[in-house]
Design a protein around this motif. Structure first.
Motif, PDB file in Angstrom:
ATOM      1  N   LEU A 193     -11.730   7.583   4.978  1.00 59.35           N
ATOM      2  CA  LEU A 193     -10.745   7.089   4.012  1.00 59.35           C
ATOM      3  C   LEU A 193      -9.809   6.071   4.665  1.00 59.35           C
ATOM      4  N   LYS A 194      -9.428   6.344   5.912  1.00 61.53           N
ATOM      5  CA  LYS A 194      -8.571   5.406   6.639  1.00 61.53           C
ATOM      6  C   LYS A 194      -9.254   4.047   6.784  1.00 61.53           C
ATOM      7  N   LYS A 195     -10.548   4.068   7.103  1.00 60.73           N
ATOM      8  CA  LYS A 195     -11.284   2.814   7.265  1.00 60.73           C
ATOM      9  C   LYS A 195     -11.378   2.056   5.943  1.00 60.73           C
ATOM     10  N   ILE A 196     -11.586   2.797   4.862  1.00 59.71           N
ATOM     11  CA  ILE A 196     -11.688   2.160   3.540  1.00 59.71           C
ATOM     12  C   ILE A 196     -10.366   1.495   3.166  1.00 59.71           C
ATOM     13  N   ILE A 197      -9.267   2.231   3.328  1.00 65.10           N
ATOM     14  CA  ILE A 197      -7.940   1.685   3.007  1.00 65.10           C
ATOM     15  C   ILE A 197      -7.633   0.498   3.912  1.00 65.10           C
ATOM     16  N   ALA A 198      -7.985   0.623   5.188  1.00 68.51           N
ATOM     17  CA  ALA A 198      -7.750  -0.459   6.146  1.00 68.51           C
ATOM     18  C   ALA A 198      -8.464  -1.735   5.712  1.00 68.51           C
ATOM     19  N   GLY A 199      -9.725  -1.591   5.341  1.00 68.90           N
ATOM     20  CA  GLY A 199     -10.510  -2.748   4.909  1.00 68.90           C
ATOM     21  C   GLY A 199      -9.963  -3.383   3.641  1.00 68.90           C
ATOM     22  N   ASN A 200      -9.507  -2.537   2.702  1.00 68.10           N
ATOM     23  CA  ASN A 200      -8.993  -3.059   1.439  1.00 68.10           C
ATOM     24  C   ASN A 200      -7.657  -3.778   1.619  1.00 68.10           C
ATOM     25  N   ILE A 201      -6.779  -3.231   2.457  1.00 67.18           N
ATOM     26  CA  ILE A 201      -5.502  -3.902   2.723  1.00 67.18           C
ATOM     27  C   ILE A 201      -5.744  -5.244   3.396  1.00 67.18           C
ATOM     28  N   SER A 202      -6.644  -5.253   4.367  1.00 67.27           N
ATOM     29  CA  SER A 202      -6.980  -6.489   5.066  1.00 67.27           C
ATOM     30  C   SER A 202      -7.567  -7.522   4.103  1.00 67.27           C
ATOM     31  N   GLU A 203      -8.411  -7.066   3.191  1.00 66.66           N
ATOM     32  CA  GLU A 203      -9.030  -7.950   2.194  1.00 66.66           C
ATOM     33  C   GLU A 203      -7.976  -8.590   1.302  1.00 66.66           C
ATOM     34  N   LEU A 204      -7.019  -7.791   0.847  1.00 66.84           N
ATOM     35  CA  LEU A 204      -5.954  -8.307  -0.010  1.00 66.84           C
ATOM     36  C   LEU A 204      -5.091  -9.324   0.738  1.00 66.84           C
ATOM     37  N   ARG A 205      -4.732  -8.973   1.955  1.00 69.13           N
ATOM     38  CA  ARG A 205      -3.875  -9.863   2.745  1.00 69.13           C
ATOM     39  C   ARG A 205      -4.547 -11.210   2.992  1.00 69.13           C
ATOM     40  N   LYS A 206      -5.796 -11.177   3.411  1.00 65.81           N
ATOM     41  CA  LYS A 206      -6.513 -12.415   3.714  1.00 65.81           C
ATOM     42  C   LYS A 206      -6.774 -13.227   2.449  1.00 65.81           C
ATOM     43  N   ASN A 207      -7.004 -12.552   1.346  1.00 59.50           N
ATOM     44  CA  ASN A 207      -7.252 -13.250   0.089  1.00 59.50           C
ATOM     45  C   ASN A 207      -6.028 -14.060  -0.344  1.00 59.50           C
ATOM     46  N   GLU A 208      -4.841 -13.568   0.012  1.00 60.94           N
ATOM     47  CA  GLU A 208      -3.608 -14.265  -0.319  1.00 60.94           C
ATOM     48  C   GLU A 208      -3.182 -15.236   0.778  1.00 60.94           C
ATOM     49  N   GLY A 209      -3.917 -15.249   1.886  1.00 60.19           N
ATOM     50  CA  GLY A 209      -3.595 -16.149   2.987  1.00 60.19           C
ATOM     51  C   GLY A 209      -2.348 -15.755   3.754  1.00 60.19           C
ATOM     52  N   LEU A 210      -2.093 -14.452   3.839  1.00 53.40           N
ATOM     53  CA  LEU A 210      -0.906 -13.951   4.538  1.00 53.40           C
ATOM     54  C   LEU A 210      -1.270 -13.477   5.936  1.00 53.40           C
ATOM     55  N   THR A 211      -0.319 -13.587   6.842  1.00 51.00           N
ATOM     56  CA  THR A 211      -0.483 -12.980   8.161  1.00 51.00           C
ATOM     57  C   THR A 211       0.014 -11.541   8.073  1.00 51.00           C
TER      58      THR A 211
END
Length: 219
Positions: free
Chosen positions: A4-22
């Motif tokens: 579950l941690k890996k899934i949440i980690a991947g999804n947060i990273s996906e959202l951040r990168k999609n918005e072009g945020l550091t």
């Protein structure tokens, strides 16, 4: 739990990168340290429920999508499809409006060269016709504010066109018809707005009920 941690980690990273945020920029928006965001994206810890909700609201996705493998990608893809659909509908709407004015121009030119009587009426009638197209297409994608504006302009320009068309009959009182119709549009818009707000409130209340008691950061 690690999965579950890996899934949440991947999804947060996906959202951040999609918005072009550091990570630092995301941390600043959430009022957390960039180290905390880094730990979330590495799957070393998981933000608590309130933070997950804040992240979901910030990026316009659901909390559930953050907990499912590929959930964020699916929601973002769905949102992109919806935007593209609205863009296409807008282009079709503008196309039909253009056709109306082309017809008006053709009628204007025809009357100009054949009969000099009320040639400008072609453009007068083109205005409510254009608004009618706007009303039709806005019903398709649910832009309530635009729907109200198009409906209001349609009513009054239609009455104006009728008045000019039959100006010799001095039917100025025809505009009285527009008053109750406009009032009905206003009341209808307020009812729709109230219903939408109630639905959002009920949905939020159900969401809060499900999340009640689930707080604290998981490690």
């Amino acid at each position: 739990m690690d999965e579950l941690k890996k899934i949440i980690a991947g999804n947060i990273s996906e959202l951040r990168k999609n918005e072009g945020l550091t990570q630092a920029e995301l941390a600043q928006r959430l009022h957390y340290s960039d180290k905390a965001v880094s730990k979330w994206e590495r799957g070393e810890s998981v933000p608590d429920v309130s933070v997950l909700k804040k992240i979901a609201d910030m990026f316009g996705v659901t909390v559930d999508s953050l907990l499912v493998l590929g959930g964020v990608k699916a929601e973002l893809s769905s949102a992109d499809e919806e935007k593209e659909k609205k863009r296409q509908l807008l282009l079709v709407e503008l196309l039909w409006m253009s056709i109306i004015w082309i017809i008006a121009a053709v009628v204007f030119i025809y009357v100009e060269f054949n009969e000099h009587v009320l040639l400008w009426m072609a453009y007068v009638w083109a205005v409510p016709a254009t608004c009618a197209v706007g009303v039709f297409f806005n019903r398709k994608w649910g832009e309530k504010r635009a729907q109200f504006v198009f409906s209001s302009v349609f009513i009054w320009t239609l009455l104006l066109a009728l008045y000019f068309q039959f100006i010799s009959y001095n039917i100025l009182l025809i505009f009285l018809i527009g008053v109750p119709i406009q009032a009905a549009l206003v009341f209808g818009a307020q009812i729709a707005k109230s219903s939408k707000q109630s639905a959002r409130y009920n949905k939020r209340r159900k969401g809060n009920f499900k999340e009640d008691g689930q707080d604290g950061e998981l490690s």
